[in-house]
Structure formats: C-alpha cells, structure tokens
Design a protein around this motif. Structure first.
Motif, PDB file in Angstrom:
ATOM      1  N   GLY A  40       0.807  -1.207   0.000  1.00  0.00           N
ATOM      2  CA  GLY A  40       0.000   0.000   0.000  1.00  0.00           C
ATOM      3  C   GLY A  40       0.842   1.260   0.000  1.00  0.00           C
ATOM      4  N   PRO A  41       0.213   2.402   0.148  1.00  0.00           N
ATOM      5  CA  PRO A  41       0.940   3.673   0.109  1.00  0.00           C
ATOM      6  C   PRO A  41       2.082   3.704   1.116  1.00  0.00           C
ATOM      7  CG  PRO A  41      -1.433   4.053   0.102  1.00  0.00           C
ATOM      8  CD  PRO A  41      -1.232   2.591   0.371  1.00  0.00           C
ATOM      9  N   LEU A  42       3.256   4.130   0.650  1.00  0.00           N
ATOM     10  CA  LEU A  42       4.464   4.119   1.476  1.00  0.00           C
ATOM     11  C   LEU A  42       5.180   5.457   1.379  1.00  0.00           C
ATOM     12  CD1 LEU A  42       6.518   2.556   3.243  1.00  0.00           C
ATOM     13  CD2 LEU A  42       7.654   1.859   1.112  1.00  0.00           C
ATOM     14  N   LEU A  43       5.325   6.129   2.519  1.00  0.00           N
ATOM     15  CA  LEU A  43       6.136   7.332   2.613  1.00  0.00           C
ATOM     16  C   LEU A  43       7.488   6.956   3.204  1.00  0.00           C
ATOM     17  CD1 LEU A  43       3.502   9.768   4.200  1.00  0.00           C
ATOM     18  CD2 LEU A  43       4.132   9.580   1.780  1.00  0.00           C
ATOM     19  N   VAL A  44       8.542   7.607   2.725  1.00  0.00           N
ATOM     20  CA  VAL A  44       9.889   7.336   3.228  1.00  0.00           C
ATOM     21  C   VAL A  44      10.495   8.630   3.738  1.00  0.00           C
ATOM     22  CG1 VAL A  44      12.159   6.366   2.746  1.00  0.00           C
ATOM     23  CG2 VAL A  44      10.156   5.519   1.493  1.00  0.00           C
ATOM     24  N   LYS A  45      10.906   8.633   4.990  1.00  0.00           N
ATOM     25  CA  LYS A  45      11.630   9.759   5.573  1.00  0.00           C
ATOM     26  C   LYS A  45      13.114   9.497   5.368  1.00  0.00           C
ATOM     27  CE  LYS A  45      12.205  13.498   8.170  1.00  0.00           C
ATOM     28  NZ  LYS A  45      12.263  14.814   7.502  1.00  0.00           N
ATOM     29  N   ARG A  46      13.763  10.331   4.531  1.00  0.00           N
ATOM     30  CA  ARG A  46      15.089  10.028   4.007  1.00  0.00           C
ATOM     31  C   ARG A  46      16.214  10.582   4.889  1.00  0.00           C
ATOM     32  NH1 ARG A  46      15.603   8.804  -1.472  1.00  0.00           N
ATOM     33  NH2 ARG A  46      17.741   8.371  -0.828  1.00  0.00           N
ATOM     34  N   ASP A  47      16.375  10.009   6.089  1.00  0.00           N
ATOM     35  CA  ASP A  47      17.502  10.432   6.919  1.00  0.00           C
ATOM     36  C   ASP A  47      18.842   9.932   6.388  1.00  0.00           C
ATOM     37  OD1 ASP A  47      16.072  11.992   8.643  1.00  0.00           O
ATOM     38  OD2 ASP A  47      16.607  10.882  10.464  1.00  0.00           O
ATOM     39  N   ASP A  48      18.811   9.056   5.365  1.00  0.00           N
ATOM     40  CA  ASP A  48      20.066   8.715   4.689  1.00  0.00           C
ATOM     41  C   ASP A  48      20.613   9.913   3.922  1.00  0.00           C
ATOM     42  OD1 ASP A  48      17.732   8.371   3.017  1.00  0.00           O
ATOM     43  OD2 ASP A  48      19.011   7.424   1.519  1.00  0.00           O
ATOM     44  N   LEU A  49      19.790  10.938   3.705  1.00  0.00           N
ATOM     45  CA  LEU A  49      20.191  12.144   2.987  1.00  0.00           C
ATOM     46  C   LEU A  49      20.358  13.325   3.936  1.00  0.00           C
ATOM     47  CD1 LEU A  49      17.838  11.904  -0.129  1.00  0.00           C
ATOM     48  CD2 LEU A  49      20.190  11.079   0.106  1.00  0.00           C
ATOM     49  N   ILE A  50      20.752  13.063   5.155  1.00  0.00           N
ATOM     50  CA  ILE A  50      20.791  14.114   6.170  1.00  0.00           C
ATOM     51  C   ILE A  50      21.915  15.116   5.939  1.00  0.00           C
ATOM     52  CG2 ILE A  50      22.303  13.111   7.949  1.00  0.00           C
ATOM     53  CD1 ILE A  50      19.857  13.765   9.921  1.00  0.00           C
ATOM     54  N   GLY A  51      22.895  14.758   5.103  1.00  0.00           N
ATOM     55  CA  GLY A  51      23.864  15.744   4.660  1.00  0.00           C
ATOM     56  C   GLY A  51      25.110  15.890   5.501  1.00  0.00           C
ATOM     57  N   PHE A  52      25.293  15.034   6.504  1.00  0.00           N
ATOM     58  CA  PHE A  52      26.520  15.088   7.299  1.00  0.00           C
ATOM     59  C   PHE A  52      27.233  13.759   7.193  1.00  0.00           C
ATOM     60  CE2 PHE A  52      28.794  14.357  11.341  1.00  0.00           C
ATOM     61  CZ  PHE A  52      29.756  15.349  11.198  1.00  0.00           C
ATOM     62  N   GLY A  53      28.360  13.745   6.495  1.00  0.00           N
ATOM     63  CA  GLY A  53      29.115  12.512   6.317  1.00  0.00           C
ATOM     64  C   GLY A  53      28.206  11.427   5.772  1.00  0.00           C
ATOM     65  N   VAL A  54      28.295  10.254   6.330  1.00  0.00           N
ATOM     66  CA  VAL A  54      27.357   9.168   6.026  1.00  0.00           C
ATOM     67  C   VAL A  54      26.676   8.756   7.331  1.00  0.00           C
ATOM     68  CG1 VAL A  54      28.508   8.337   3.965  1.00  0.00           C
ATOM     69  CG2 VAL A  54      29.277   7.498   6.179  1.00  0.00           C
ATOM     70  N   ALA A  55      26.377   9.743   8.166  1.00  0.00           N
ATOM     71  CA  ALA A  55      25.959   9.491   9.539  1.00  0.00           C
ATOM     72  C   ALA A  55      24.492   9.131   9.684  1.00  0.00           C
ATOM     73  CB  ALA A  55      26.274  10.708  10.415  1.00  0.00           C
ATOM     74  N   GLY A  56      23.665   9.438   8.682  1.00  0.00           N
ATOM     75  CA  GLY A  56      22.253   9.103   8.783  1.00  0.00           C
ATOM     76  C   GLY A  56      21.610   9.699  10.018  1.00  0.00           C
ATOM     77  N   ASN A  57      20.661   8.966  10.604  1.00  0.00           N
ATOM     78  CA  ASN A  57      19.896   9.510  11.724  1.00  0.00           C
ATOM     79  C   ASN A  57      20.734   9.740  12.972  1.00  0.00           C
ATOM     80  OD1 ASN A  57      20.078   6.638  12.336  1.00  0.00           O
ATOM     81  ND2 ASN A  57      18.512   6.989  13.878  1.00  0.00           N
ATOM     82  N   LYS A  58      21.948   9.184  13.035  1.00  0.00           N
ATOM     83  CA  LYS A  58      22.803   9.419  14.198  1.00  0.00           C
ATOM     84  C   LYS A  58      23.181  10.888  14.321  1.00  0.00           C
ATOM     85  CE  LYS A  58      22.799   4.979  14.907  1.00  0.00           C
ATOM     86  NZ  LYS A  58      21.908   4.423  15.936  1.00  0.00           N
ATOM     87  N   THR A  59      23.037  11.623  13.223  1.00  0.00           N
ATOM     88  CA  THR A  59      23.303  13.059  13.249  1.00  0.00           C
ATOM     89  C   THR A  59      22.385  13.773  14.230  1.00  0.00           C
ATOM     90  OG1 THR A  59      23.918  12.918  10.917  1.00  0.00           O
ATOM     91  CG2 THR A  59      23.475  15.114  11.783  1.00  0.00           C
ATOM     92  N   ARG A  60      21.159  13.307  14.336  1.00  0.00           N
ATOM     93  CA  ARG A  60      20.164  14.012  15.159  1.00  0.00           C
ATOM     94  C   ARG A  60      20.554  14.054  16.642  1.00  0.00           C
ATOM     95  NH1 ARG A  60      15.747  15.381  12.174  1.00  0.00           N
ATOM     96  NH2 ARG A  60      15.402  14.251  10.224  1.00  0.00           N
TER      97      ARG A  60
END
Length: 327
Positions: A40-60
C-alpha cells in the motif's frame, strides 16, 4: 559556545545544539517500490540524505550531545560501540567538526568500514578486550571519571535523554512536512537498536500533538528489555523538555534479531535489493533491511493513512554488504 545554535518556539529551544544536519530531510512517496512489492501507500523519511558525512539519523542526537560537550568546555568526546556501529563513525566526524578529540571504546573485531572511517576522522580506538556490549558503557564512564570535566561521555548509540531530543526535534520536522502535504500516516516504522531514536520520536510526536502509532523493529535486544529502555528514555526526554511523557500504548515492538545483530536474513536482503532496484535506496544489514522487511511482511496497510517508514541511513555497511554479494 562558538558554532552553537539555539532552536526557537519548541520545547528544546533552550538546549545547546551544534549544527550538523542539512535538514529537513526529504519525505517522499515510494511509488515504484509500492508497485514492485505490491504494498500500500508508502512514505519514506530520508535520513540517509541528512547531509553530514554518512551518519544518517545518528546526526540528530549528536547535534545535542556535541552541543552539550562544547557548552561544558570539554576537549574530548568519549563513547563507544561495536564493529558495525554507525554511531561510532558519526561521533568521530561530529567531534572533529566541533573541534573535539574523540575516543571510542570498542568491543569485538575493530576491522570494519565504520571504524575505519572513525579512525580516518581522527578518533582513537580503545579495545575493551572482550565481546560483551555492556562492557563498553562501563569503560566509557570509567574513562570520563578519570578525565574529569575535560571529557564528555555518552553510552553506545548516544541513547540518553538528551540524545533522544534529536529525534523529538525530528518528529516536529516530519509533522510540519506532513501538514504541508496534507497527509496523515496511519503508522510510523523505524528500527530500534539502543532505543534513543524511537524514544525521542514518541516524545516529539506527543509534544507536537501528532497522534500516530509507532512500530519499532528491534534489531539487538529482546522485546521486554528494549521496551523498558525506550519508555525510560522517553520519560527522561519528556522531563528534560518539560513535556508529558508519551503514552506507552503508542508503541508496538517486533523482534527482528533473526540470525543476530548486524546480520540480515536472506528474505530481508531480498527486500533490501528491491528497495535498491526500485528506488535506489541503500539499506544496511544492521538496521535498514530489518526495518524495511517489517514494513513489507508484518505491516497491514492502515485504513487511516499510509505507512511512513523512517530510513535511518547506514551507508557504509549497506555498500559493504552489496560488495560481499549474496550469503
């Protein structure tokens, strides 16, 4: 306090925050992946594109943890983890960006892409001499006690009440995106390791008044253990922000430990390949493949809105898994 920013108008406004992320990260509809997998409908929150190194959601969490270290006047950021730790590499890069030294206490075999990146960013690796994860936190706290105020220490994964504030702010970010798109998800799904991300998400959703259930996909701990940890962290995060603790009923957990921490099953790898082929999404074997597979296999499409899957990143392990090929 050079380099710090302060947020405005939300509960974390008065907390020191060292800016790292290039946010807000995109929130997108995965049309091709829906068609490929018949979901079904799927939204993706793209924390892989957070823009700091390759840190992903660990940036937060690191924005607030490093902010606190700078505010304290610390000179060294002390933390740790295992060979597959995304947090260790992210912490090393964040510390370097803030002008801090970084000391990482690591268990197991240190020969991994994440720890290689951490050392390339200037971190010092300190082996625990064993393979038990719990020894890391004990060693980190002992080292901070030894160094005194010149050190700022956090447990593996950055899972503290303050670290969870990073994902509380992320909840406000996604709530604003959903409001702008006039969309309300029926469920939010994300992986759960040491518990800080889902704890902060629950706290932040409650703080901004977005009543959406959360499914946490546990990749490293038994469900009773991680549930208690998440709710403890959420209560601490809420107390820090002066908010009411989130409703425990908003959280459901599923066990995705499978073959073991950092190792996806073949079915999870197959789903990760579909995500790569259909949308160009890279999923690591520690968090991403397990969480996305839960979306495909375990989640019935909610009647009241699409599933929102939080892609937390983990680029280096994802690439390493692809280079190794099928198990």
């Amino acid at each position: 306090m050079s380099g710090l920013v302060r947020t405005t108008a939300l509960p974390w406004a008065e907390l020191a925050r060292f800016p790292l992320a290039a946010g807000p990260t995109p929130l997108v509809r995965a049309h091709r992946l829906e068609a490929a997998l018949g979901i079904g409908p799927l939204l993706v929150k793209r924390d892989d594109l957070i823009g700091f190194g390759v840190a992903g959601n660990k940036t937060r969490p690191l924005e607030f943890l490093v902010g606190a270290a700078v505010q304290q006047g610390a000179r060294v950021f002390v933390t740790g983890g295992g060979p597959g730790s995304n947090f260790c590499a992210a912490a090393a890069m964040a510390a370097r960006a803030a002008g801090l030294a970084c000391e990482l206490h690591v268990w197991g075999d240190p020969r991994s892409a994440n720890l290689a990146l951490a050392t390339a960013a200037g971190a010092t690796l300190v082996p625990t001499g064993g393979s038990v994860r719990e020894e890391v936190d004990e060693q980190v706290m002992a080292r901070v006690a030894q160094l005194g105020a010149s050190a700022y220490g956090v447990p593996r994964g950055g899972s503290t009440a303050l670290g969870a504030v990073g994902f509380a702010a992320g909840a406000a970010e996604v709530a604003a995106q959903l409001a702008a798109a006039d969309v309300r998800p029926g469920l939010i799904v994300l992986p759960v390791g040491s518990g800080g991300s889902v704890a902060g998400l629950l706290t932040g959703l409650a703080a901004v008044g977005l009543d959406v259930p959360v499914l946490g996909v546990s990749v490293s701990r038994p469900l009773d253990e991680i549930r208690a940890k998440v709710l403890e962290l959420a209560a601490g995060c809420a107390a820090l922000l002066g908010c009411a603790a989130p409703d425990p009923g908003a959280l459901t957990l599923v066990d995705a430990r499978g073959p073991g921490f950092g190792t996806a099953s073949e079915r999870e790898r197959a789903h990760a390949r579909e995500a790569l082929w259909a949308e160009g999404l890279l999923l690591d074997e520690t968090y991403g493949a397990e969480a996305f597979s839960a979306v495909v296999d375990l989640v019935d499409p909610p009647a009241d809105g699409p599933v929102l899957w939080w892609h937390t990143g983990g680029l280096l392990p994802a690439v390493g898994s692809l280079l190794k090929g099928p198990a």
